[in-house]
Design a protein around this motif. Sequence first.
Motif, short mmCIF file in Angstrom:
data_model
loop_
_atom_site.label_atom_id
_atom_site.label_comp_id
_atom_site.label_asym_id
_atom_site.label_seq_id
_atom_site.Cartn_x
_atom_site.Cartn_y
_atom_site.Cartn_z
N LEU A 32 0.87 -1.17 0.00
CA LEU A 32 0.00 0.00 0.00
C LEU A 32 0.91 1.22 0.00
N LYS A 33 0.85 1.98 -1.07
CA LYS A 33 1.70 3.16 -1.20
C LYS A 33 0.81 4.39 -1.13
N GLY A 34 0.89 5.11 -0.01
CA GLY A 34 -0.04 6.21 0.21
C GLY A 34 -1.43 5.64 0.42
N ILE A 35 -2.35 5.95 -0.48
CA ILE A 35 -3.71 5.38 -0.42
C ILE A 35 -3.95 4.39 -1.55
N THR A 36 -2.90 4.07 -2.29
CA THR A 36 -3.05 3.23 -3.49
C THR A 36 -2.48 1.84 -3.29
N LEU A 37 -3.29 0.84 -3.58
CA LEU A 37 -2.83 -0.55 -3.56
C LEU A 37 -1.98 -0.81 -4.80
N ARG A 38 -0.93 -1.59 -4.62
CA ARG A 38 -0.09 -1.99 -5.75
C ARG A 38 0.03 -3.50 -5.75
N GLY A 39 0.08 -4.08 -6.94
CA GLY A 39 0.15 -5.53 -7.04
C GLY A 39 0.89 -6.00 -8.26
N CYS A 40 1.15 -7.31 -8.31
CA CYS A 40 1.83 -7.91 -9.45
C CYS A 40 0.94 -9.02 -10.02
N VAL A 41 1.10 -9.25 -11.31
CA VAL A 41 0.26 -10.22 -12.03
C VAL A 41 0.57 -11.64 -11.57
N ILE A 42 -0.47 -12.43 -11.36
CA ILE A 42 -0.32 -13.85 -11.06
C ILE A 42 -0.62 -14.61 -12.36
N ASP A 43 0.37 -15.34 -12.85
CA ASP A 43 0.18 -16.11 -14.09
C ASP A 43 -0.83 -17.22 -13.88
#
Length: 440
Positions: free
Chosen positions: A429-440
């Motif tokens: 969680l960066k600030g108020i934004t969720l960040r994620g990575c692709v799951i193949d």
Amino acid sequence: MKAQNTTMQPSFFIETYGCQMNKYDSELIAGLLECHGHMQTTNPDQADTIIVNTCSVRDHAEQRALGRIRSLSAWKKGKKHRRLGVIGCMSQRLGKEILASCPAVDFVLGPDEYGILPRILENGKSMPVVRTRSNDQENYSWIHPQRAPGVHGWIAIMRGCNNYCSYCIVPYTRGRERSRSAIEIISEFENMSARGFREITLLGQNVNSYQDTDHSFHDLLKQLAGIDRDIWIRFTTSHPKDISDQLLEVIANEPNVCPHLHLPVQSGSNRVLERMNRKYTKEHYLALVKKAQKKIPNLALTTDVMMGFPGETDTDFLETVHLMETVRFDDAFMYHYSPREGTKSAQMKETLSQEQKLARLNQVIELQRHITADIKSGMIGQTVDVMLESPSKQNPKEWMGKTPNNHIVVVQGKSGPSGEVIKVKIVELKGITLRGCVID
């Protein structure tokens, strides 16, 4: 949107303020004018007509629109063929007052008068025109909206409102509640499916009171969900007094109806709720939330909260704070009371200063910020579905999308296409934004 005008075909530009219903109305107007030989342009300097679609919910919204309308007098100066129009809720509320404040305006139309717009533009010598007659039968089903291609679109399933909350101007600007035919709504939904829209929001001041013969809102929602399972369906707004068990069942059981409920509470004080004419109690609201969360375990809840309603005491305010701490909304739209001329609350004596209103507002904003951050932090490590929408504003190499719960996620290492649904692992969680990575 259409390309810039390169012929003698008359052109128009629409500038929209306010809610999703206003955005939908702008699409209706674009469809109406294009059917009458006008061309929509993306550049106001290329337009023969500029139409400003306005909001009247709060004074700030009106002042912002009026400032913009006054600034457009320079756009008209020395160009006798150009026309400037004002439409929407502010037009209905202020009518001829807009002409006095903004002499450059050529026409003012209320939300039930859009049908005469082509005739007004064809008969330009008869300016200015003010038409704000209410028509509680008008739902514009005879106009096909002109939508720009994209992932997300809107369908208005009803217009107007019957609730008459004491602070709200909407019933006076948009008239009495009327529902569109289910057949027309289904046809519009099918058309959007064929055009590739992947997320559709159903609009109404109170969608839960939708009724077309034997179709209640939950019937309509279930039928739409079965048309195209690849389309995520959302809806707004829901009034707490009208949510049915059947609606909660549809949200729980239809996989493409998003598990997100926007449920405006406005206040946690029964005394204030009664003065607001909200027609429910704090206890009813909390019981509804508990029932909804039990039926829909992954439900996201958002709300509207008003600070500083006339007569609000310290105790009333603390009850609202306690309700927010109890429910723990995923997010909230928070604002302070603004009197609207013509509403019942405008006649009530205000008991709080602007500074006191803002102090209370800032306190609940800070509270909600912490709750939202806590909820999002709890998602780290989870794998969620994300519908991709567009490149991230911060980094075009990353894409932004939304979960079914309406949480925004920035996806690393993925660049479209728009509308694709992918599995994403939330990593931070960066600030108020969720960040994620692709799951193949």
